[in-house]
Design a protein around this motif. Structure first.
Motif, PDB file in Angstrom:
ATOM      1  N   ARG A  62      -4.178   4.474   4.629  1.00 44.59           N
ATOM      2  CA  ARG A  62      -3.491   3.179   4.572  1.00 44.59           C
ATOM      3  C   ARG A  62      -4.123   2.167   5.525  1.00 44.59           C
ATOM      4  NH1 ARG A  62       0.920   6.298   5.379  1.00 44.59           N
ATOM      5  NH2 ARG A  62       1.494   5.161   7.283  1.00 44.59           N
ATOM      6  N   ASP A  94       0.469   5.356   0.245  1.00 43.11           N
ATOM      7  CA  ASP A  94      -0.346   6.563   0.442  1.00 43.11           C
ATOM      8  C   ASP A  94       0.283   7.357   1.574  1.00 43.11           C
ATOM      9  OD1 ASP A  94      -2.657   8.342   1.389  1.00 43.11           O
ATOM     10  OD2 ASP A  94      -3.569   7.342  -0.331  1.00 43.11           O
ATOM     11  N   GLU A 127       3.942  -1.267   3.427  1.00 44.95           N
ATOM     12  CA  GLU A 127       3.319   0.046   3.274  1.00 44.95           C
ATOM     13  C   GLU A 127       4.403   1.072   2.989  1.00 44.95           C
ATOM     14  OE1 GLU A 127       0.883   1.241   6.532  1.00 44.95           O
ATOM     15  OE2 GLU A 127      -0.196  -0.680   6.664  1.00 44.95           O
ATOM     16  N   LEU A 136       0.835  -1.189   0.000  1.00 46.19           N
ATOM     17  CA  LEU A 136       0.000   0.000   0.000  1.00 46.19           C
ATOM     18  C   LEU A 136       0.873   1.245   0.000  1.00 46.19           C
ATOM     19  CD1 LEU A 136      -2.551  -1.061   2.776  1.00 46.19           C
ATOM     20  CD2 LEU A 136      -2.771  -1.355   0.291  1.00 46.19           C
ATOM     21  N   ARG A 146      -5.732  -1.282   4.355  1.00 46.13           N
ATOM     22  CA  ARG A 146      -5.241  -2.553   4.884  1.00 46.13           C
ATOM     23  C   ARG A 146      -6.401  -3.387   5.426  1.00 46.13           C
ATOM     24  NH1 ARG A 146      -0.795  -5.272   7.215  1.00 46.13           N
ATOM     25  NH2 ARG A 146       0.679  -3.648   6.580  1.00 46.13           N
TER      26      ARG A 146
END
Length: 222
Positions: A20, A14, A38, A12, A24
């Motif tokens: 995030r 962002d 992430e 992910l 998730r």
């Protein structure tokens, strides 16, 4: 269905923690997915992808330091087996076109339904291209214009980089550009560094020549 060799792995990207966390929770609620990393900006995203080699990256566009378009370009080059699905608030034509030119396989707007995100993730991992409602028609139109020679110049640039290049082509210096665009001179300098790399030029003069040859810089400095 979960693939026999394990779940579909996801990174992910962002710059907003809450976004995030929400992504998730959403993605891990889908059957057959696992979030393995992430990132808060494009530079970190490239590192996470090289570390984890995920099946798919969910990529924001507007982020500090390295934006999502440039991060997508680097990821596609470094890890061609990883698909990139853009999930962004940005919906103007140039951003969408730039993301697809960089190698993104899909583009959804934030606020997409859960089912859309689930379907899009599976589709891009399978090698398909997928776009959210309202994006697909515009993408087809953009590529059609490209085929007839009317695509915007330098699609690899972000909209903000294009603004900076336009003013550089008009002959403005960094301080004037910063004032016109409401940003710090250091930010202008960072944008210029990125522009030089993307246009494969070594200095300001070469960038001006390329920009003017493509029709930029025709307006008068104000």
């Amino acid at each position: 269905m979960t693939p026999p060799d394990g779940p579909i792995t996801v990174v992910l990207v962002d710059d907003h923690f809450v976004v995030r966390e929400g992504l998730r929770a959403l993605i891990e609620s889908f059957e057959g997915f696992a979030v393995v990393g992430e990132a808060t900006d494009g530079e970190q995203a490239v590192r996470e992808v090289q570390l984890h080699r995920p099946d798919v990256v969910v990529m924001d566009v507007m982020m500090p330091r390295v934006d999502g378009v440039e991060a997508t370009r680097r990821i596609v080059r470094a890890c061609p087996g990883t698909a990139v699905l853009v999930l962004s608030m940005a919906e103007d034509d140039e951003v969408v076109f730039s993301a697809m030119q960089a190698g993104a396989r899909g583009y959804l707007l934030k606020g997409a339904a859960q089912e859309e995100i689930d379907r899009a993730l599976k589709a891009v991992v399978a090698g398909e291209a997928i776009f959210g409602p309202g994006i697909a028609t515009r993408v087809l139109g953009l590529f059609a214009r490209g085929a007839t020679g009317h695509a915007p110049p330098f699609p690899e640039l972000t909209p903000r980089e294009r603004d900076v290049l336009e003013l550089v082509a008009q002959g403005r210096r960094n301080a004037a550009i910063a004032k016109a665009l409401g940003m710090a001179p250091k930010t202008v300098a960072n944008h210029l560094s990125s522009i030089f790399v993307k246009l494969q030029v070594t200095d300001r003069s070469a960038a001006i020549v390329r920009a003017r040859d493509s029709g930029l810089g025709q307006g008068r400095p104000s």
